[in-house]
Design a protein around this motif. Structure first.
Motif, PDB file in Angstrom:
ATOM      1  N   ARG A 275       0.826  -1.204   0.000  1.00  0.00           N
ATOM      2  CA  ARG A 275       0.000   0.000   0.000  1.00  0.00           C
ATOM      3  C   ARG A 275       0.864   1.258   0.000  1.00  0.00           C
ATOM      4  N   ALA A 276       2.055   1.169   0.535  1.00  0.00           N
ATOM      5  CA  ALA A 276       2.974   2.307   0.456  1.00  0.00           C
ATOM      6  C   ALA A 276       3.361   2.580  -0.989  1.00  0.00           C
ATOM      7  N   VAL A 277       3.525   1.510  -1.780  1.00  0.00           N
ATOM      8  CA  VAL A 277       3.817   1.672  -3.206  1.00  0.00           C
ATOM      9  C   VAL A 277       2.639   2.347  -3.903  1.00  0.00           C
ATOM     10  N   ASP A 279       0.445   4.380  -2.552  1.00  0.00           N
ATOM     11  CA  ASP A 279       0.422   5.788  -2.153  1.00  0.00           C
ATOM     12  C   ASP A 279       1.470   6.601  -2.893  1.00  0.00           C
ATOM     13  N   GLU A 280       2.607   5.985  -3.158  1.00  0.00           N
ATOM     14  CA  GLU A 280       3.696   6.696  -3.829  1.00  0.00           C
ATOM     15  C   GLU A 280       3.415   6.885  -5.310  1.00  0.00           C
ATOM     16  N   GLN A 281       2.905   5.828  -5.943  1.00  0.00           N
ATOM     17  CA  GLN A 281       2.761   5.860  -7.404  1.00  0.00           C
ATOM     18  C   GLN A 281       1.380   6.311  -7.867  1.00  0.00           C
ATOM     19  N   LEU A 283      -1.051   8.417  -6.011  1.00  0.00           N
ATOM     20  CA  LEU A 283      -1.576   9.297  -4.981  1.00  0.00           C
ATOM     21  C   LEU A 283      -2.948   9.846  -5.339  1.00  0.00           C
ATOM     22  N   THR A 294      -6.241   5.147  -3.170  1.00  0.00           N
ATOM     23  CA  THR A 294      -5.376   5.940  -2.292  1.00  0.00           C
ATOM     24  C   THR A 294      -6.114   7.122  -1.659  1.00  0.00           C
ATOM     25  N   ARG A 298      -6.268   7.428   2.376  1.00  0.00           N
ATOM     26  CA  ARG A 298      -5.617   8.549   3.047  1.00  0.00           C
ATOM     27  C   ARG A 298      -6.618   9.311   3.945  1.00  0.00           C
ATOM     28  N   GLU A 333      -1.842  18.584  -4.857  1.00  0.00           N
ATOM     29  CA  GLU A 333      -0.951  17.645  -5.534  1.00  0.00           C
ATOM     30  C   GLU A 333      -1.663  16.924  -6.672  1.00  0.00           C
ATOM     31  N   CYS A 334      -2.985  17.066  -6.744  1.00  0.00           N
ATOM     32  CA  CYS A 334      -3.780  16.367  -7.765  1.00  0.00           C
ATOM     33  C   CYS A 334      -4.637  17.370  -8.527  1.00  0.00           C
TER      34      CYS A 334
END
Length: 680
Positions: A275-277, A279-281, A283, A294, A298, A333-334
């Protein structure tokens, strides 16, 4: 501990347990291996895009053209799906079209499409029953019947439906026999009514579904996982399935499923790392399912860490501001992406907006101004940018014209959402239900628009809108159900009335103006004789019209305002009439816009490039007519004007098919031009 809260997009591949036939019934679709070929076979150059993108219109126009000449049920189903995104006027036209086809042709396909087009559950069930009676092997009707009986609409009797259409399992089993390669469709519906034999179809995932779409293959396996776990709570997915998922291209949907599989097997570390991947890729991505996307995760994480829900957070001003800052940072950011960050920024803004600096607020307004044009129809839920931003701007006296535009759009949005839900027939309007909710929202939107008019100095509109807001609240059957919300709106109305020390009724009496109203039901034509006084009125192109331009002609003069939803619904019909009469010398059409705010009119028409009929900016002239003649201030309204004299008036708009409406108007104008009777 195993996760029980599965959603439909949880998926891993289950190995096939039995042999599988590979020949589908013709009604399953001509090209089961690759749906893109359906478009190719119809000569459609298809582009993958969302409804707010320009390429979507090209897709739609091509599909619209094909349904005129093709009886491929899948193309017509696609057409229905696309028209459902164009608003109520399109819904009405397509519904009437397919109901007429069913009545004329009476075959399984036409009744199935009629069932898809109608919004009333009982009517849809009748057409599905007729489709299955005509052809029990018509696969799309089997699938639709399974869903209809597994999830009945409001006020539908489940047992009576199953007597009429069969049980969900009966319909799914027959679909499975007819369409053995269609794992995605079968397993999706079987999640609503799980049965063990449905899992036999999972063998088609690798042999067929993966050729149609990798996403579809992963989703199909997810449906099978949901089915299996609901039938056997102790079941676990094979680890080989996880390895298969890991071998696929990296995308949110596969990573979500890998993380869920890890968690089911107790590998918490692997789940968190995966899930960290994500969130990183990914978002900003809403792909991969609602609860595992994500943005959703979040926002839920933030709520969990700060009290469990937004209600708790909002009780603490400091926590609410922290929540806003977090969501606003993620939203920035989006850019140009509507997701849960965008939604929560609006939600929190209504709580913490007063703590923001003017520049911070204007930054938020700018963000939604960029986001809004392509996403207007997305904002059917609450909150929307319209009302929230209008309130915030007006509270500070900032950008009053822009606040006015947001307020106009908010009233329009509430009314469209209310009408759409009413037409769906799923909200128990007859018993109250969400009707109370919409009444409060419409009254609040009317009050907000009144405040926006007040800020712009449109005093006569303020009184009228506040009267409408009070009247809307008075229509509540039981105000105790929404006493707190209704009380807040009434306080807002009272505040605005006292701000210029008049009640709406007093103001209207003093200014000698009748109440401006929307006529919901179309009235019959009324013959009259009202000579129009001389005028000089500019149109949006700069031409100045005079009374002499009407001499020797018979015209339909349409009276409209941008704030009036039925007026806007009538515009495609007026355009069709204008196109029809463009080359006629003695009969035609012009429109009088009465908003009095030119930027609002220009912006509306800029968003509707399909409209090019003449628009005269006639607010002052129209007000003169209301004060000096028997013409009422009602919207929408049409006049028949012959040689500068109004010979007939009709208020309201009846959304029949455009062709019927146009033919009626052409016949009416021709009769009037020759001095014949207007009213038959």
């Amino acid at each position: 501990m195993k996760i029980k809260s599965l959603v439909l997009t949880l998926a891993v591949l289950l190995s096939a347990t039995s042999s599988l036939a590979t020949v589908d019934h013709p009604s399953c679709g001509p090209l089961p291996e690759n749906e893109a070929l359906i478009y190719e076979s119809q000569g459609i150059v298809w582009a993958e895009c969302d409804p707010w993108e320009a390429c979507w219109e090209s897709n739609f126009l091509q599909v619209q053209e094909r349904v005129q000449t093709s009886w491929d049920v899948h193309v017509h189903t696609l057409y229905l799906s696309m028209t459902s995104q164009l608003g109520p006027e399109w819904d009405n036209v397509t519904r009437d079209h397919y109901l007429a086809l069913a009545a004329e042709w009476g075959d399984a396909g036409s009744h199935y499409l009629a069932a898809k087009a109608t919004v009333r559950g009982d009517d849809a069930a009748k057409h599905l029953s007729r489709a299955l009676a005509r052809n029990p092997d018509f696969a799309p009707a089997r699938l639709a019947a399974a869903r209809a009986t597994a999830q009945p609409r409001a006020r539908q009797d489940k047992e009576a439906l199953q007597v009429l259409l069969g049980t969900p399992e009966e319909n799914l089993r027959r679909y499975q026999e007819l369409c053995p390669t269609r794992a995605y469709e079968l397993l999706r519906e079987a999640t609503l009514a799980p049965y063990e034999d449905a899992l036999r179809t999972r063998g088609a995932i690798r042999s067929h579904e993966i050729n149609r779409s990798l996403d579809r293959a992963v989703l199909a396996t997810g449906y099978s996982w949901v089915i299996k776990s609901s039938l056997d709570p102790e079941w676990l997915p094979p680890k080989d399935d996880v390895r298969w998922l890991e071998s696929l291209d990296v995308m949110p949907v596969t990573l979500d499923h890998i993380a869920d599989a890890y968690e089911w097997h107790g590998n918490t570390t692997g789940a968190e790392a995966t899930r960290a991947v994500i969130d990183e890729q990914f978002l900003c991505s809403n792909l991969g399912g609602l609860t595992n996307a994500t943005p959703y995760r979040r926002t839920r994480q933030w709520e969990t860490l700060h009290g469990g829900n937004r209600g708790v957070i909002y009780r603490d001003v400091s926590a609410a501001r922290d929540f806003f800052n977090s969501m606003w940072g993620l939203a920035k950011e989006c850019p140009n992406t509507w997701n849960r960050y965008s939604y929560y920024v609006l939600d929190a803004l209504s709580i913490v907006g007063g703590d923001l600096s003017d520049q911070e607020l204007l930054d938020v307004v700018g963000y939604y101004n960029e986001l809004y044009p392509g996403m207007r129809d997305t904002f059917q839920g609450f909150p929307s940018p319209d009302g929230v931003l209008a309130d915030q701007l007006m509270q500070r006296g900032l950008h009053t014209n822009q606040a006015f535009e947001w307020a106009v759009r908010e009233l329009d949005r509430v009314r469209r959402a209310r009408e759409d839900d009413r037409r769906e027939g799923d909200l128990d309007f007859a018993e109250g239900g969400f009707e109370h909710f919409y009444i409060i929202e419409e009254a609040a939107a009317l009050s907000r628009l009144a405040e926006a008019h007040l800020a712009l100095g449109h005093r006569e509109r303020v009184h009228d809108l506040l009267a409408q807001a009070r009247s809307t609240l008075d229509s509540l059957v039981d105000e105790t159900v929404v006493a707190e919300a209704a009380g807040k709106v009434r306080e807002q109305i009272a505040r605005l009335e006292s701000s210029h020390d008049k009640t709406p009724s007093t103001a209207i009496a003093q200014e000698g103006k009748p109440k401006r109203t929307i006529t919901v039901d179309q009235e019959p034509w009324k013959e009259t004789r009202i000579p129009l006084p001389p005028f000089e009125i500019p149109d949006l192109k700069g031409r100045v019209w005079t009374l002499s331009d009407l001499q020797g002609k018979t015209l339909l003069v349409n009276i409209w305002g941008e704030w009036c939803p039925p007026c806007r619904s009538e515009h495609p019909y007026l355009q069709k009439l204008y196109d029809r009469l463009r080359d006629h010398r003695n009969i035609g059409i012009v429109t009088f816009n009465t908003d009095g705010v030119v930027p609002v009119v220009k912006k509306y028409l800029a968003e509707r490039p399909d409209l090019n009929f003449p628009v005269l900016l006639a607010a002052t002239y129209h007000r003169q007519l209301i004060q000096t003649t028997e013409i009422k201030d009602s919207y929408p309204q049409n006049w028949v004007v012959r040689d500068g004299v109004v010979v007939a008036v009709r208020s309201g708009f009846d959304a029949r098919t455009p062709d019927e409406w146009v033919e009626e108007m052409v016949d009416l104008l021709k009769r009037a031009a020759h001095g014949g009777p207007i009213v038959n």
